[in-house]
Design an enzyme around this catalytic site. Structure first.
Site, PDB file in Angstrom:
ATOM      1  CE1 TYR A   1      -0.816  -9.706  -3.227  1.00 42.45           C
ATOM      2  CE2 TYR A   1      -0.138  -7.693  -4.820  1.00 42.45           C
ATOM      3  CZ  TYR A   1      -0.798  -8.783  -4.331  1.00 42.45           C
ATOM      4  OH  TYR A   1      -1.745  -9.409  -5.429  1.00 42.45           O
ATOM      5  N   GLY A   2       2.958  -7.771   1.751  1.00 45.48           N
ATOM      6  CA  GLY A   2       4.303  -7.093   2.461  1.00 45.48           C
ATOM      7  C   GLY A   2       5.274  -7.977   2.580  1.00 45.48           C
TER       8      GLY A   2
ATOM      9  CD  GLU B   1      -7.110  -7.502   3.520  1.00 45.59           C
ATOM     10  OE1 GLU B   1      -8.015  -8.369   3.162  1.00 45.59           O
ATOM     11  OE2 GLU B   1      -6.967  -6.654   2.862  1.00 45.59           O
TER      12      GLU B   1
ATOM     13  CG  ASP C   1      -4.502  -2.659  -1.664  1.00 49.72           C
ATOM     14  OD1 ASP C   1      -3.215  -2.505  -1.687  1.00 49.72           O
ATOM     15  OD2 ASP C   1      -5.148  -3.234  -0.629  1.00 49.72           O
ATOM     16  CB  SER C   2      -2.271  -6.923  -1.371  1.00 41.09           C
ATOM     17  OG  SER C   2      -2.564  -5.941  -0.258  1.00 41.09           O
TER      18      SER C   2
ATOM     19  CB  CYS D   1      -0.903  -2.173  -3.500  1.00 41.74           C
ATOM     20  SG  CYS D   1       0.006  -3.007  -2.521  1.00 41.74           S
ATOM     21  CG  ASN D   2       2.084   2.734   0.097  1.00 40.37           C
ATOM     22  OD1 ASN D   2       2.490   3.572   0.019  1.00 40.37           O
ATOM     23  ND2 ASN D   2       0.700   2.687   0.267  1.00 40.37           N
ATOM     24  CB  THR D   3       3.744  -3.809  -1.078  1.00 42.07           C
ATOM     25  OG1 THR D   3       3.250  -3.506   0.383  1.00 42.07           O
ATOM     26  CG2 THR D   3       4.813  -4.978  -0.792  1.00 42.07           C
TER      27      THR D   3
ATOM     28  CB  CYS E   1       0.758   0.297   4.490  1.00 39.66           C
ATOM     29  SG  CYS E   1      -0.371  -0.996   4.108  1.00 39.66           S
ATOM     30  CB  THR E   2      -3.499   1.734   0.517  1.00 43.81           C
ATOM     31  OG1 THR E   2      -3.418   0.282  -0.071  1.00 43.81           O
ATOM     32  CG2 THR E   2      -2.683   2.558  -0.622  1.00 43.81           C
TER      33      THR E   2
HETATM   34  N1  DGL Z   1      -2.096  -1.932   1.243  1.00 46.65           N
HETATM   35  C1  DGL Z   1      -1.093  -2.519   0.494  1.00 46.65           C
HETATM   36  C2  DGL Z   1       0.195  -1.567   0.704  1.00 46.65           C
HETATM   37  O1  DGL Z   1      -0.130  -0.155   0.374  1.00 46.65           O
HETATM   38  C3  DGL Z   1      -0.438  -3.902   0.769  1.00 46.65           C
HETATM   39  C4  DGL Z   1      -0.268  -4.546   2.245  1.00 46.65           C
HETATM   40  C5  DGL Z   1      -0.020  -6.067   2.049  1.00 46.65           C
HETATM   41  O2  DGL Z   1      -0.568  -6.615   1.387  1.00 46.65           O
HETATM   42  O3  DGL Z   1       0.767  -6.396   2.897  1.00 46.65           O
HETATM   43  O4  DGL Z   1       1.278  -1.716   0.985  1.00 46.65           O
END
Ligand code: DGL
Length: 273
Positions: A42-43, A152, A10-11, A73-75, A185-186
């Site tokens: 990462y978004g 975070e 994940d990010s 991580c969804n992104t 988003c996780t």
């Molecule tokens: N937790 C991540 C997700 O599920 C990324 C969040 C991020 O880094 O912006 O998208």
């Protein structure tokens, strides 16, 4: 049977919401987690950069001989899953399809909301996944770019978090007929009580990460990769590209483990890119 580890990427700390479910559903499995905290979020990043970072994280875990990779991580799932799946010879699991399947099962009105990062919402991946299964489903998507920095920075129980959640979700609250909301988003399950409070108890929240572990469990059996039952739980490993102390604080709070091993990891070129 295979006693190799399952890798999670994940990010940042968000993928720990997926690990929490793995600890519950798959306690025999050895888990190795990498959070790219130094380069989170990462978004808002361009898709090509997220793909590159996802490869760098995957390569780090592949060197540890993982038997399965979970892109928690969804992104990263939205932009990199297909490529990584095609190129690796171990099963690779993302979080978007499991979340979509669970939402379609839960909705009674056929109207589903999705919240996620800018990258995930812009990719249209949830809408595509939902409509590929049920073309008539109505999908309302909303990017919530302020949520990840709150999580975070360990502020997810603060009054600031409450205010941000309330203001951000306003456009979804006015939507009539919506009965299911995907936490796409996780990181968002850490804000779950605030999100539920804001949306009301009539809205069913879907935690994509938690749903993913049920699919991981099925795949472990399907590919005959499940670990042998053990009397003593395996020692799981956690790595972060950022501060190990900060990561440990959130991981301890979220996973409620007595001891947790967190190490700093260096991946890619410049970790503060
Ligand atoms: N937790 C991540 C997700 O599920 C990324 C969040 C991020 O880094 O912006 O998208």
């Amino acid at each position: 049977m295979n006693n190799g580890a399952i890798g999670f990427i994940d990010s940042g700390v968000g993928g720990l919401t997926v690990v929490k479910e793995a600890l519950k559903q798959l306690p025999n499995e050895h888990l190795i987690y990498l959070g790219d905290t130094a380069r989170c979020p990462y978004g808002p990043r361009p898709a090509e950069q997220v793909v590159q970072f996802t490869w760098e994280m995957s390569s780090f875990l592949l060197k540890k001989n993982i038997k399965m990779l979970v892109i928690a991580c969804n992104t990263a799932t939205a932009v990199a899953l297909d490529e990584i799946k095609d190129r690796l010879d171990i099963p690779v699991v993302g979080v978007i399809l499991p979340g979509s399947r669970a939402a379609l099962k839960a909705t009674k009105t056929n109207q589903i909301g999705v919240i996620g990062t800018l990258g995930t919402i812009k990719s249209g991946s949830y809408k595509e996944a939902l409509k590929s299964k049920v073309p008539s489903v109505e999908v309302q998507s909303l990017a919530c770019p302020k949520f990840v920095p709150i999580v975070e920075s360990s502020e997810y129980r603060s009054s600031v978090a409450k205010k941000v959640v309330s203001e951000t979700l306003r456009p979804l609250k006015t939507r009539t007929g919506l009965d299911t909301l995907i936490l796409g988003c996780t990181h968002y399950p850490l804000l779950r009580p605030l999100i539920q409070n804001e949306m009301g108890s009539q809205i069913k929240l879907i935690d994509s990460g938690a749903e993913t572990i049920s699919e991981v469990s099925v795949l472990l059996d399907y590919f005959n990769l499940a670990a042998e039952p053990k009397k003593i739980a395996p020692i799981n490993e956690f790595y972060t590209t950022g501060s190990a102390n900060m990561f440990k604080e959130i991981a301890n709070d979220w996973l409620e483990l007595e001891t947790i091993n967190v190490e700093h990891a260096k991946i890619g070129g410049n970790v503060s890119d």
